[in-house]
Design a protein around this motif. Structure first.
Motif, PDB file in Angstrom:
ATOM      1  N   GLN A  18      14.743  37.513  23.745  1.00  0.00           N
ATOM      2  CA  GLN A  18      15.817  38.470  22.927  1.00  0.00           C
ATOM      3  C   GLN A  18      16.758  39.275  23.646  1.00  0.00           C
ATOM      4  N   GLN A  19      16.152  39.846  24.685  1.00  0.00           N
ATOM      5  CA  GLN A  19      16.918  40.641  25.687  1.00  0.00           C
ATOM      6  C   GLN A  19      18.106  39.766  26.403  1.00  0.00           C
ATOM      7  N   THR A  20      17.632  38.379  26.630  1.00  0.00           N
ATOM      8  CA  THR A  20      18.635  37.536  27.307  1.00  0.00           C
ATOM      9  C   THR A  20      19.717  37.098  26.212  1.00  0.00           C
ATOM     10  N   ASN A  21      19.266  36.950  25.014  1.00  0.00           N
ATOM     11  CA  ASN A  21      20.330  36.679  23.938  1.00  0.00           C
ATOM     12  C   ASN A  21      21.209  37.941  23.783  1.00  0.00           C
ATOM     13  N   THR A  22      20.633  39.031  23.672  1.00  0.00           N
ATOM     14  CA  THR A  22      21.608  40.403  23.463  1.00  0.00           C
ATOM     15  C   THR A  22      22.649  40.274  24.623  1.00  0.00           C
ATOM     16  N   GLN A  23      22.161  40.110  25.999  1.00  0.00           N
ATOM     17  CA  GLN A  23      23.103  40.168  27.129  1.00  0.00           C
ATOM     18  C   GLN A  23      24.066  39.002  26.960  1.00  0.00           C
ATOM     19  N   GLN A  24      23.795  37.833  26.387  1.00  0.00           N
ATOM     20  CA  GLN A  24      24.825  36.785  26.295  1.00  0.00           C
ATOM     21  C   GLN A  24      25.835  37.408  25.022  1.00  0.00           C
ATOM     22  N   VAL A  25      25.350  37.896  24.048  1.00  0.00           N
ATOM     23  CA  VAL A  25      26.430  38.387  23.058  1.00  0.00           C
ATOM     24  C   VAL A  25      27.237  39.694  23.623  1.00  0.00           C
ATOM     25  N   GLN A  26      26.649  40.385  24.489  1.00  0.00           N
ATOM     26  CA  GLN A  26      27.415  41.464  25.023  1.00  0.00           C
ATOM     27  C   GLN A  26      28.433  40.708  25.838  1.00  0.00           C
ATOM     28  N   ASN A  27      28.032  39.855  26.870  1.00  0.00           N
ATOM     29  CA  ASN A  27      29.146  39.364  27.771  1.00  0.00           C
ATOM     30  C   ASN A  27      29.854  38.388  27.397  1.00  0.00           C
ATOM     31  N   ASN A  28      29.471  37.697  26.293  1.00  0.00           N
ATOM     32  CA  ASN A  28      30.535  36.711  25.821  1.00  0.00           C
ATOM     33  C   ASN A  28      31.166  37.204  24.655  1.00  0.00           C
ATOM     34  N   GLY A  29      30.798  38.123  23.977  1.00  0.00           N
ATOM     35  CA  GLY A  29      31.437  38.519  22.837  1.00  0.00           C
ATOM     36  C   GLY A  29      31.207  37.475  21.569  1.00  0.00           C
ATOM     37  N   GLN A  30      29.776  36.899  21.759  1.00  0.00           N
ATOM     38  CA  GLN A  30      29.694  36.117  20.515  1.00  0.00           C
ATOM     39  C   GLN A  30      29.147  36.691  19.264  1.00  0.00           C
ATOM     40  N   ASN A  31      29.138  36.077  18.203  1.00  0.00           N
ATOM     41  CA  ASN A  31      28.449  36.709  16.848  1.00  0.00           C
ATOM     42  C   ASN A  31      27.083  37.238  16.949  1.00  0.00           C
ATOM     43  N   SER A  32      26.541  38.020  16.001  1.00  0.00           N
ATOM     44  CA  SER A  32      25.370  38.432  16.030  1.00  0.00           C
ATOM     45  C   SER A  32      24.129  37.459  15.810  1.00  0.00           C
ATOM     46  N   SER A  33      24.761  36.270  15.446  1.00  0.00           N
ATOM     47  CA  SER A  33      23.394  35.168  14.975  1.00  0.00           C
ATOM     48  C   SER A  33      22.850  34.578  16.151  1.00  0.00           C
ATOM     49  N   THR A  34      23.692  34.830  17.296  1.00  0.00           N
ATOM     50  CA  THR A  34      22.914  34.246  18.392  1.00  0.00           C
ATOM     51  C   THR A  34      21.802  35.094  18.983  1.00  0.00           C
ATOM     52  N   VAL A  35      21.921  36.454  18.538  1.00  0.00           N
ATOM     53  CA  VAL A  35      20.625  37.217  19.125  1.00  0.00           C
ATOM     54  C   VAL A  35      19.449  36.828  18.187  1.00  0.00           C
ATOM     55  N   ALA A  36      19.613  36.439  16.691  1.00  0.00           N
ATOM     56  CA  ALA A  36      18.476  35.966  16.210  1.00  0.00           C
ATOM     57  C   ALA A  36      17.958  34.753  16.767  1.00  0.00           C
ATOM     58  N   ASN A  37      18.490  33.927  17.425  1.00  0.00           N
ATOM     59  CA  ASN A  37      17.805  32.799  18.160  1.00  0.00           C
ATOM     60  C   ASN A  37      16.840  33.208  19.230  1.00  0.00           C
ATOM     61  N   SER A  38      15.623  32.792  19.038  1.00  0.00           N
ATOM     62  CA  SER A  38      14.370  33.354  20.111  1.00  0.00           C
ATOM     63  C   SER A  38      14.147  32.096  20.974  1.00  0.00           C
ATOM     64  N   ASN A  39      14.912  31.284  21.059  1.00  0.00           N
ATOM     65  CA  ASN A  39      14.469  30.116  21.778  1.00  0.00           C
ATOM     66  C   ASN A  39      15.571  29.932  22.980  1.00  0.00           C
ATOM     67  N   LEU A  40      14.999  29.839  24.263  1.00  0.00           N
ATOM     68  CA  LEU A  40      15.589  29.755  25.537  1.00  0.00           C
ATOM     69  C   LEU A  40      16.589  28.662  25.426  1.00  0.00           C
ATOM     70  N   ASP A  41      16.422  27.577  24.699  1.00  0.00           N
ATOM     71  CA  ASP A  41      17.419  26.589  24.749  1.00  0.00           C
ATOM     72  C   ASP A  41      18.640  26.742  24.056  1.00  0.00           C
ATOM     73  N   GLN A  42      18.902  27.913  23.561  1.00  0.00           N
ATOM     74  CA  GLN A  42      19.974  28.161  22.891  1.00  0.00           C
ATOM     75  C   GLN A  42      20.828  29.040  23.723  1.00  0.00           C
ATOM     76  N   VAL A  43      20.160  29.770  24.811  1.00  0.00           N
ATOM     77  CA  VAL A  43      21.247  30.583  25.715  1.00  0.00           C
ATOM     78  C   VAL A  43      21.721  29.667  26.732  1.00  0.00           C
ATOM     79  N   VAL A  44      23.152  29.787  26.659  1.00  0.00           N
ATOM     80  CA  VAL A  44      24.060  29.122  27.400  1.00  0.00           C
ATOM     81  C   VAL A  44      24.686  29.845  28.458  1.00  0.00           C
ATOM     82  N   SER A  45      24.438  29.869  29.977  1.00  0.00           N
ATOM     83  CA  SER A  45      25.053  30.729  30.977  1.00  0.00           C
ATOM     84  C   SER A  45      26.424  30.260  31.253  1.00  0.00           C
ATOM     85  N   SER A  46      27.341  31.342  31.449  1.00  0.00           N
ATOM     86  CA  SER A  46      28.620  31.048  31.756  1.00  0.00           C
ATOM     87  C   SER A  46      28.874  30.840  33.335  1.00  0.00           C
ATOM     88  N   GLN A  47      27.782  31.197  34.066  1.00  0.00           N
ATOM     89  CA  GLN A  47      27.634  31.082  35.482  1.00  0.00           C
ATOM     90  C   GLN A  47      26.484  30.505  35.889  1.00  0.00           C
TER      91      GLN A  47
END
Length: 178
Positions: A53-82
């Protein structure tokens, strides 16, 4: 005749006492087994969900994505920009025979560009952390269904070392188990 009755009575008492002792030992063993193995797994799963949940929140904050990404609790859904490439490592696994090993190539995922310089500086410590975690695994542990928990374990081990950002994923590009 009286001696036989006393012997029967005392042998029944001995059997009852031995039975109670056996039940006590089994009960104590079950309690320690539960507290050492099962209770620890529950705490680990709770901590792992918090990291996801923390990494999903960081992804939303850093990429400006919508809040539906925060609801995903699966690491497979986290895509890193670097990403940051770690050297390929060969590790002895924790199997009983001691003859199994794994060759692993991994990339660390994050979103803050300034983290690249810090990871370059701390590459030996980061690589050591990854090796330390993978050395505790058996060949049977390194299967697709367990990869997310291994990734989370690596993230939890490395993130406290970092000051300029946090990892949000680990990508394995090559895993060979012999």
């Amino acid at each position: 005749m009286e001696n036989k009755d006393k012997k029967k009575g005392s042998s029944k008492i001995k059997v009852i006492i031995i039975g109670i002792l056996i039940l006590a030992v089994v009960g104590v063993g079950a309690y320690f087994g539960y507290s050492k193995f099962l209770k620890k797994d529950t705490k680990t799963n709770t901590a792992q969900n918090g990291v996801v949940q923390q990494t999903n929140t960081q992804q939303v904050q850093n990429n400006g994505q919508n809040s539906s990404t925060v609801a995903n609790s699966n690491l497979d859904q986290v895509v890193s920009s670097q990403t940051f490439e770690l050297d390929e490592v060969t590790i002895n696994l924790a199997d009983e025979s001691g003859s199994r090993y794994a060759k692993v190539k991994a990339f660390l995922g994050f979103n803050d560009k300034s983290l690249t310089a810090e990871l370059t500086t701390k590459k030996p410590m980061v690589t050591d952390a990854v090796i330390g975690i993978l050395r505790t695994k058996k060949a049977a542990d390194i299967v697709p269904k367990n990869m997310n928990s291994i990734k989370l374990e690596i993230i939890q081990k490395i993130n406290p070392m970092l000051q300029k950002g946090q990892l949000n994923n680990v990508y394995f590009t090559d895993i060979v188990i012999q």
